[in-house]
Structure formats: structure tokens, C-alpha cells
Design an enzyme around this catalytic site. Structure first.
Site, PDB file in Angstrom:
ATOM      1  N   TRP A  55       0.332  -1.169   0.018  1.00  9.22           N
ATOM      2  CA  TRP A  55       0.087   0.019  -0.067  1.00  9.22           C
ATOM      3  C   TRP A  55       0.765   1.213   0.397  1.00  9.22           C
ATOM      4  O   TRP A  55       1.586   1.145   0.433  1.00  9.22           O
ATOM      5  CB  TRP A  55      -1.024   0.025   1.208  1.00  9.22           C
ATOM      6  CG  TRP A  55      -0.947  -0.249   2.342  1.00  9.22           C
ATOM      7  CD1 TRP A  55       0.487  -1.009   3.120  1.00  9.22           C
ATOM      8  CD2 TRP A  55      -1.720  -0.162   3.362  1.00  9.22           C
ATOM      9  NE1 TRP A  55       0.749  -0.441   4.224  1.00  9.22           N
ATOM     10  CE2 TRP A  55      -0.472  -0.235   4.875  1.00  9.22           C
ATOM     11  CE3 TRP A  55      -3.086   0.133   3.601  1.00  9.22           C
ATOM     12  CZ2 TRP A  55      -1.582  -0.557   6.731  1.00  9.22           C
ATOM     13  CZ3 TRP A  55      -2.651   0.301   5.439  1.00  9.22           C
ATOM     14  CH2 TRP A  55      -1.884   0.211   5.222  1.00  9.22           C
ATOM     15  N   HIS A  67     -10.030  16.874 -12.359  1.00  4.53           N
ATOM     16  CA  HIS A  67      -9.941  17.594 -10.933  1.00  4.53           C
ATOM     17  C   HIS A  67     -11.755  18.185 -11.294  1.00  4.53           C
ATOM     18  O   HIS A  67     -11.941  18.228 -12.833  1.00  4.53           O
ATOM     19  CB  HIS A  67      -9.469  18.241 -10.437  1.00  4.53           C
ATOM     20  CG  HIS A  67      -9.285  19.034 -10.386  1.00  4.53           C
ATOM     21  ND1 HIS A  67      -8.031  19.586 -11.362  1.00  4.53           N
ATOM     22  CD2 HIS A  67      -9.816  20.416 -10.167  1.00  4.53           C
ATOM     23  CE1 HIS A  67      -7.939  20.636 -11.992  1.00  4.53           C
ATOM     24  NE2 HIS A  67      -8.546  21.399 -10.601  1.00  4.53           N
ATOM     25  N   ASP A  69     -14.270  20.987  -9.624  1.00  7.60           N
ATOM     26  CA  ASP A  69     -14.178  22.376  -9.468  1.00  7.60           C
ATOM     27  C   ASP A  69     -15.353  23.059  -8.235  1.00  7.60           C
ATOM     28  O   ASP A  69     -16.486  23.026  -9.293  1.00  7.60           O
ATOM     29  CB  ASP A  69     -13.578  23.617  -9.883  1.00  7.60           C
ATOM     30  CG  ASP A  69     -11.951  23.923 -10.413  1.00  7.60           C
ATOM     31  OD1 ASP A  69     -11.709  23.627  -9.825  1.00  7.60           O
ATOM     32  OD2 ASP A  69     -11.740  25.058 -11.594  1.00  7.60           O
ATOM     33  N   HIS A  73     -14.393  27.069  -4.293  1.00  8.27           N
ATOM     34  CA  HIS A  73     -13.113  27.665  -5.165  1.00  8.27           C
ATOM     35  C   HIS A  73     -12.665  28.837  -5.146  1.00  8.27           C
ATOM     36  O   HIS A  73     -11.417  29.531  -5.009  1.00  8.27           O
ATOM     37  CB  HIS A  73     -13.118  26.631  -5.997  1.00  8.27           C
ATOM     38  CG  HIS A  73     -11.546  26.408  -6.584  1.00  8.27           C
ATOM     39  ND1 HIS A  73     -10.234  26.441  -6.304  1.00  8.27           N
ATOM     40  CD2 HIS A  73     -11.064  26.328  -7.997  1.00  8.27           C
ATOM     41  CE1 HIS A  73      -9.664  26.806  -6.827  1.00  8.27           C
ATOM     42  NE2 HIS A  73      -9.739  26.943  -8.325  1.00  8.27           N
TER      43      HIS A  73
HETATM   44  C1  23J Z   1      -6.863  28.756  -8.383  1.00 10.12           C
HETATM   45  C2  23J Z   1      -5.969  30.418  -8.513  1.00 10.12           C
HETATM   46  C3  23J Z   1      -6.543  30.504 -10.247  1.00 10.12           C
HETATM   47  C4  23J Z   1      -6.934  29.038 -11.034  1.00 10.12           C
HETATM   48  C5  23J Z   1      -7.145  27.692 -10.612  1.00 10.12           C
HETATM   49  C6  23J Z   1      -6.737  27.485  -9.292  1.00 10.12           C
HETATM   50  C7  23J Z   1      -7.360  26.876 -11.106  1.00 10.12           C
HETATM   51  O1  23J Z   1      -7.064  26.629 -12.396  1.00 10.12           O
HETATM   52  C8  23J Z   1      -7.817  25.688 -10.275  1.00 10.12           C
HETATM   53  O2  23J Z   1      -7.208  24.496 -10.468  1.00 10.12           O
HETATM   54  O3  23J Z   1      -9.088  25.963 -10.329  1.00 10.12           O
HETATM   55  S1  23J Z   1      -7.184  29.338 -12.719  1.00 10.12           S
HETATM   56 MN    MN Z   2      -9.341  23.157 -10.154  1.00 11.57          MN
END
Ligand code: 23J
Ligand code: MN
Length: 254
Positions: A55, A67, A69, A73
Site C-alpha cells: 500500500w 479534478h 471545482d 473554490h
Molecule cells: C487557483 C487560482 C487560479 C486558477 C486555478 C486555481 C485553477 O485553474 C483551478 O485548478 O481551479 S485558474
Molecule cells: Mn481546479
């Protein structure tokens, strides 16, 4: 549905990149924090550390690899109800997806923009985007690897993405559930220069909609008719999550 799968009338397509330390992560200007790459450490491998089992311990960012969002976020979505991955109702994780093929444009122009006229031309061919659907921007960017994926230059990353008007149209006129891309973000590499900056993040999440990034193999999806399954990990107050993205599509035997 089970019978359709067994007969081959419906097939399962994997839209996920393999989690690997070499898979690129988004690079922000140095004054901001950075996204951690995927890491894997062996705990045991049928050896003295654990004779009968193998593991790993793993670590990564919420925004590493293929991923999801969540609304929280982005600052615009900070007060959205049920805006964290653990709070989103599970029925949001299964639904229809429309795929807008921008691969020819993106092959010619690495800063290719998905615009309202492009969406309208797609609808003239495939019909109106139904409410509550995912919309994916196919660019075939998932075929790139290494430095060509982020495509960093002096002035930052260069990769295709939607205009603010296009995202506003999809959210306000088509009431989409979310927007997905094959690039490292839902926004273009140069997305900070739009008004608002990072319009996909700002407008989608401010309106409680979701994002999917680093998708793979969107060329394997029909323009309409696929059913998407994209359930993020249930991280308390999580802003996003790596996940396995699957689609059910009409098969050869269909
Ligand atoms: C943090 C700041 C800007 C961006 C992002 C993350 C992403 O694209 C993300 O992975 O959500 S543009
Ligand atoms: Mn993202």
C-alpha cells in the site's frame, strides 16, 4: 441500463488522466501559493514493513490532475449554499453532457476562444443545450504532455478557453450545470486578462455551477447523448477534488 451495458448498446468511457507525479499542475504567479503535484510513498510491498500486503500513502492538491471545482473554490462562490464538495447533492454528480468540438480551432490557435457565436453554431447543428447539462470544450489538449501541456511563456500560460460572454451565455441563457475542459483550468491560459479575470471560475462558481479540468479523451464522446458521472471525494469544506470521470455512451452494438 444494466442490460444495455451487458449487450454493448452502452459503453463506459474513461475521461481521466492517470495520477502521476509528472502530470503538470497549474503554475500561478510566484506571489501566490502553488498547487501540489501528486505524490506517492510506499508503506509496504509484501515485505518486512507489511509481509502480506502492499500500500501507499498519497498526497496532492484538491486541484491536481483530472479534478472537480466546487463553487467555494472562487471568492464569487464563497457564500453559495452547498458550495463545498461534501455538501453538493449527489444527484449533481450524474447528468447529461454536451461536447463542443473546438479541436480544429485549438490546433491553429493555442489561445483559441470559445465564443457565443461558436456555441450558437454548435446549437444550429446539434440542437439547443438543455438546461442542467454539463458543457465540455473539446480541444484535444489532453494529447499534449510535458511542457506543451501548460505551454508557459514569458507572459504566462497559453491554452484555449471560454470568453466571459460565452460563460455568461451558458450560465444565464442555457442554465448549465457545469463546464469542463481538457486544459489545466476551466479558464484560458491567459484568462487573467479578461474582465472579470478568470471568467469561467468567477461566473460559474458565483452562480453555483461546477468545473471539471484536465479531462482526457473528449474525442470519444458524442456531441450529445452521453451521460456523465463525476463524483468528487467527500472532503469536508473541500473546494475541489481529483476524481475518476466516466461517461456512458452509445456503443458499437447500439
Ligand atoms: C487557483 C487560482 C487560479 C486558477 C486555478 C486555481 C485553477 O485553474 C483551478 O485548478 O481551479 S485558474
Ligand atoms: Mn481546479
Amino acid at each position: 441500463m444494466a442490460l444495455a451495458l451487458a449487450s454493448g448498446a452502452v459503453e463506459v468511457v474513461d475521461l481521466t488522466h492517470t495520477l502521476d507525479p509528472d502530470f503538470p499542475v497549474i503554475i500561478l504567479p510566484p506571489e501566490f501559493g502553488q498547487c501540489a503535484r501528486f505524490r506517492m510513498e510506499e508503506v509496504s510491498a509484501y515485505d518486512h514493513r507489511g509481509p502480506g500486503w502492499k500500500w501507499h500513502n498519497i498526497s496532492m492538491s484538491e486541484h491536481t490532475g483530472t479534478h472537480f471545482d466546487a463553487p467555494v473554490h472562487w471568492i464569487s462562490g464563497r457564500d453559495v449554499a452547498n458550495g463545498a464538495v461534501d455538501e453538493i447533492p449527489v444527484d449533481r454528480f450524474v447528468g447529461p453532457v454536451c461536447v463542443i468540438d473546438c479541436s480544429a480551432g485549438a490546433a491553429e490557435d493555442e489561445d483559441y476562444e470559445l465564443t457565443v457565436p461558436v456555441i450558437e453554431a454548435w446549437e444550429a447543428e446539434h440542437g439547443r443545450i438543455p438546461a442542467d447539462a454539463w458543457v465540455f470544450m473539446r480541444t484535444d489538449w489532453s494529447r499534449r504532455s510535458g511542457a506543451a501541456y501548460l505551454n508557459m511563456r514569458e507572459d504566462g500560460a497559453h491554452s484555449p478557453g471560454p470568453t466571459p460572454e460565452a460563460v455568461r451565455f451558458l450560465v444565464e441563457q442555457r442554465d448549465i450545470r457545469g463546464f469542463g475542459t481538457e486544459t489545466v483550468g476551466t479558464d484560458a491560459g491567459q484568462g487573467m486578462h479578461y474582465n472579470p479575470p478568470y471568467p469561467a471560475h468567477y461566473i460559474l462558481h458565483g452562480n453555483g455551477r461546477y468545473g471539471l479540468q484536465c479531462l482526457a479523451h473528449l474525442d470519444r464522446l458524442p456531441a450529445t447523448g452521453a451521460l456523465l458521472m463525476a463524483a468528487p471525494l467527500k472532503i469536508r469544506n473541500g473546494t475541489g477534488s481529483p476524481l475518476r470521470v466516466l461517461a456512458l455512451v452509445p456503443g458499437e452494438a447500439g
